[in-house]
Design a protein around this motif. Structure first.
Motif, PDB file in Angstrom:
ATOM      1  N   ILE A   1      -0.970   1.190   0.104  1.00 46.43           N
ATOM      2  CA  ILE A   1      -2.159   1.504  -0.672  1.00 46.43           C
ATOM      3  C   ILE A   1      -1.720   2.361  -1.854  1.00 46.43           C
ATOM      4  O   ILE A   1      -0.953   3.298  -1.698  1.00 46.43           O
ATOM      5  CB  ILE A   1      -3.202   2.246   0.182  1.00 46.43           C
ATOM      6  CG1 ILE A   1      -3.762   1.299   1.231  1.00 46.43           C
ATOM      7  CG2 ILE A   1      -4.301   2.818  -0.688  1.00 46.43           C
ATOM      8  CD1 ILE A   1      -4.815   1.923   2.126  1.00 46.43           C
ATOM      9  N   HIS A   2      -2.211   2.035  -3.018  1.00 41.10           N
ATOM     10  CA  HIS A   2      -1.933   2.805  -4.233  1.00 41.10           C
ATOM     11  C   HIS A   2      -3.177   3.614  -4.559  1.00 41.10           C
ATOM     12  O   HIS A   2      -4.267   3.064  -4.663  1.00 41.10           O
ATOM     13  CB  HIS A   2      -1.612   1.856  -5.385  1.00 41.10           C
ATOM     14  CG  HIS A   2      -1.349   2.551  -6.682  1.00 41.10           C
ATOM     15  ND1 HIS A   2      -0.160   3.181  -6.932  1.00 41.10           N
ATOM     16  CD2 HIS A   2      -2.112   2.719  -7.774  1.00 41.10           C
ATOM     17  CE1 HIS A   2      -0.197   3.702  -8.148  1.00 41.10           C
ATOM     18  NE2 HIS A   2      -1.376   3.436  -8.682  1.00 41.10           N
ATOM     19  N   GLU A  35      -0.336  -3.367  -8.473  1.00 38.51           N
ATOM     20  CA  GLU A  35       0.116  -4.755  -8.293  1.00 38.51           C
ATOM     21  C   GLU A  35       1.639  -4.831  -8.360  1.00 38.51           C
ATOM     22  O   GLU A  35       2.271  -5.514  -7.564  1.00 38.51           O
ATOM     23  CB  GLU A  35      -0.501  -5.659  -9.364  1.00 38.51           C
ATOM     24  CG  GLU A  35      -1.943  -6.007  -9.130  1.00 38.51           C
ATOM     25  CD  GLU A  35      -2.140  -7.015  -8.016  1.00 38.51           C
ATOM     26  OE1 GLU A  35      -1.206  -7.779  -7.693  1.00 38.51           O
ATOM     27  OE2 GLU A  35      -3.242  -7.033  -7.452  1.00 38.51           O
ATOM     28  N   TRP A  37       3.747  -2.604  -7.634  1.00 33.92           N
ATOM     29  CA  TRP A  37       4.313  -1.991  -6.439  1.00 33.92           C
ATOM     30  C   TRP A  37       3.951  -2.740  -5.166  1.00 33.92           C
ATOM     31  O   TRP A  37       4.270  -2.320  -4.068  1.00 33.92           O
ATOM     32  CB  TRP A  37       3.848  -0.549  -6.318  1.00 33.92           C
ATOM     33  CG  TRP A  37       4.422   0.369  -7.348  1.00 33.92           C
ATOM     34  CD1 TRP A  37       5.405   0.108  -8.260  1.00 33.92           C
ATOM     35  CD2 TRP A  37       4.030   1.717  -7.577  1.00 33.92           C
ATOM     36  NE1 TRP A  37       5.646   1.208  -9.033  1.00 33.92           N
ATOM     37  CE2 TRP A  37       4.814   2.218  -8.642  1.00 33.92           C
ATOM     38  CE3 TRP A  37       3.085   2.550  -7.001  1.00 33.92           C
ATOM     39  CZ2 TRP A  37       4.691   3.513  -9.120  1.00 33.92           C
ATOM     40  CZ3 TRP A  37       2.962   3.842  -7.479  1.00 33.92           C
ATOM     41  CH2 TRP A  37       3.759   4.318  -8.535  1.00 33.92           C
ATOM     42  N   ASP A  38       3.235  -3.841  -5.308  1.00 37.95           N
ATOM     43  CA  ASP A  38       2.807  -4.664  -4.176  1.00 37.95           C
ATOM     44  C   ASP A  38       1.959  -3.868  -3.176  1.00 37.95           C
ATOM     45  O   ASP A  38       2.107  -4.006  -1.961  1.00 37.95           O
ATOM     46  CB  ASP A  38       4.024  -5.296  -3.481  1.00 37.95           C
ATOM     47  CG  ASP A  38       3.641  -6.503  -2.649  1.00 37.95           C
ATOM     48  OD1 ASP A  38       2.634  -7.167  -2.971  1.00 37.95           O
ATOM     49  OD2 ASP A  38       4.347  -6.781  -1.651  1.00 37.95           O
ATOM     50  N   ALA A  39       1.078  -3.038  -3.713  1.00 38.43           N
ATOM     51  CA  ALA A  39       0.186  -2.233  -2.877  1.00 38.43           C
ATOM     52  C   ALA A  39      -0.828  -3.140  -2.178  1.00 38.43           C
ATOM     53  O   ALA A  39      -1.197  -4.195  -2.693  1.00 38.43           O
ATOM     54  CB  ALA A  39      -0.540  -1.196  -3.731  1.00 38.43           C
ATOM     55  N   SER A  40      -1.286  -2.705  -1.027  1.00 42.14           N
ATOM     56  CA  SER A  40      -2.257  -3.498  -0.271  1.00 42.14           C
ATOM     57  C   SER A  40      -3.687  -3.257  -0.744  1.00 42.14           C
ATOM     58  O   SER A  40      -4.571  -4.066  -0.464  1.00 42.14           O
ATOM     59  CB  SER A  40      -2.145  -3.188   1.219  1.00 42.14           C
ATOM     60  OG  SER A  40      -2.394  -1.814   1.444  1.00 42.14           O
ATOM     61  N   ALA A  41      -3.925  -2.146  -1.441  1.00 43.26           N
ATOM     62  CA  ALA A  41      -5.256  -1.827  -1.960  1.00 43.26           C
ATOM     63  C   ALA A  41      -5.119  -0.775  -3.053  1.00 43.26           C
ATOM     64  O   ALA A  41      -4.106  -0.081  -3.139  1.00 43.26           O
ATOM     65  CB  ALA A  41      -6.170  -1.311  -0.852  1.00 43.26           C
ATOM     66  N   ASP A  78      -6.387 -10.246  -6.841  1.00 45.27           N
ATOM     67  CA  ASP A  78      -7.411 -10.079  -5.807  1.00 45.27           C
ATOM     68  C   ASP A  78      -7.162  -8.900  -4.874  1.00 45.27           C
ATOM     69  O   ASP A  78      -7.482  -8.939  -3.695  1.00 45.27           O
ATOM     70  CB  ASP A  78      -7.583 -11.374  -5.017  1.00 45.27           C
ATOM     71  CG  ASP A  78      -9.012 -11.573  -4.565  1.00 45.27           C
ATOM     72  OD1 ASP A  78      -9.914 -10.904  -5.108  1.00 45.27           O
ATOM     73  OD2 ASP A  78      -9.228 -12.390  -3.654  1.00 45.27           O
ATOM     74  N   MET A  79      -6.583  -7.843  -5.406  1.00 39.53           N
ATOM     75  CA  MET A  79      -6.356  -6.633  -4.635  1.00 39.53           C
ATOM     76  C   MET A  79      -7.686  -5.951  -4.327  1.00 39.53           C
ATOM     77  O   MET A  79      -8.526  -5.806  -5.205  1.00 39.53           O
ATOM     78  CB  MET A  79      -5.471  -5.668  -5.423  1.00 39.53           C
ATOM     79  CG  MET A  79      -5.260  -4.343  -4.722  1.00 39.53           C
ATOM     80  SD  MET A  79      -4.328  -3.171  -5.718  1.00 39.53           S
ATOM     81  CE  MET A  79      -2.788  -4.041  -5.848  1.00 39.53           C
ATOM     82  N   LYS A 116     -14.305  -7.823  -2.199  1.00 38.08           N
ATOM     83  CA  LYS A 116     -13.165  -7.028  -1.734  1.00 38.08           C
ATOM     84  C   LYS A 116     -13.295  -5.545  -2.069  1.00 38.08           C
ATOM     85  O   LYS A 116     -12.322  -4.811  -2.048  1.00 38.08           O
ATOM     86  CB  LYS A 116     -11.861  -7.595  -2.296  1.00 38.08           C
ATOM     87  CG  LYS A 116     -11.485  -8.896  -1.640  1.00 38.08           C
ATOM     88  CD  LYS A 116     -10.028  -9.157  -1.814  1.00 38.08           C
ATOM     89  CE  LYS A 116      -9.598 -10.298  -0.909  1.00 38.08           C
ATOM     90  NZ  LYS A 116      -8.172 -10.505  -0.999  1.00 38.08           N
ATOM     91  N   ALA A 146     -10.554   1.197   4.640  1.00 41.73           N
ATOM     92  CA  ALA A 146      -9.436   1.983   5.160  1.00 41.73           C
ATOM     93  C   ALA A 146      -9.967   3.332   5.628  1.00 41.73           C
ATOM     94  O   ALA A 146     -11.071   3.740   5.260  1.00 41.73           O
ATOM     95  CB  ALA A 146      -8.370   2.186   4.088  1.00 41.73           C
TER      96      ALA A 146
END
Length: 184
Positions: A1-2, A35, A37-41, A78-79, A116, A146
């Protein structure tokens, strides 16, 4: 998560159009970074509480800003975008959206156009708000994206973590111990 800390001190709730536009611009940059950093949210807060007189207008601007950021995040990959609830106390983080019932109403409005979008709830914040854990989670359950298992120190103003800190769970001065964690 970012996590974006209130778009680097800019206000998504500003009634000044250029200030709000700048805050949204910074929020987009932070979504790009999340994005990369490939964060999940992507998580942000509502910003400072302007007080009772300015609250309704600030909430209106926040909903506009969140919708814009959610649309941008959707186009970028689509995060999920999550709004972390806060408190409204002068010795805490003093956020616009403190009470969960108000955060749920904002989430309901934003979720209508952005599937989302959700809320991030912190156990320490619930203690600070003096909201009952099980009832509050039940109220917010459809919007939970979360949770943080955090703590707060509220009763001891001399403690270094008083109001705003994130002390470890189950410290003597903290509000969150084993009982509260189990209930959460």
């Amino acid at each position: 998560i970012h996590t974006c800390r209130t778009t680097r001190r800019r206000s998504l709730t500003s009634t000044d159009g250029s200030a709000r536009t700048e805050a949204v611009k910074v929020g987009r940059e932070d979504i790009d970074q999340a994005e990369a950093w490939d964060a999940s949210a992507f998580v942000l807060r509502s910003g400072r509480d302007p007080g009772q007189a300015g609250r309704a207008k600030a909430v209106e601007q926040l909903v506009r800003s969140l919708n814009t950021l959610c649309t941008y995040a959707r186009k970028r990959g689509d995060m999920p975008v999550l709004l972390e609830t806060g408190d409204r106390t002068s010795f805490g983080i003093n956020q616009l959206l403190g009470p969960t019932v108000e955060a749920v109403e904002v989430a309901r409005q934003v979720r209508a156009a952005n599937a989302k979008f959700g809320l991030l709830m912190d156990l320490g914040t619930l203690a600070h708000l003096e909201e009952p854990v099980t009832q509050t989670l039940d109220l917010a359950r459809d919007f939970l994206g979360a949770v943080h298992l955090g703590n707060r120190v509220i009763r001891d103003p001399s403690h270094p973590a008083y109001g705003r800190g994130r002390p470890p769970l189950d410290i003597h001065e903290g509000e969150v111990g084993h009982t509260q964690l189990v209930a959460f």
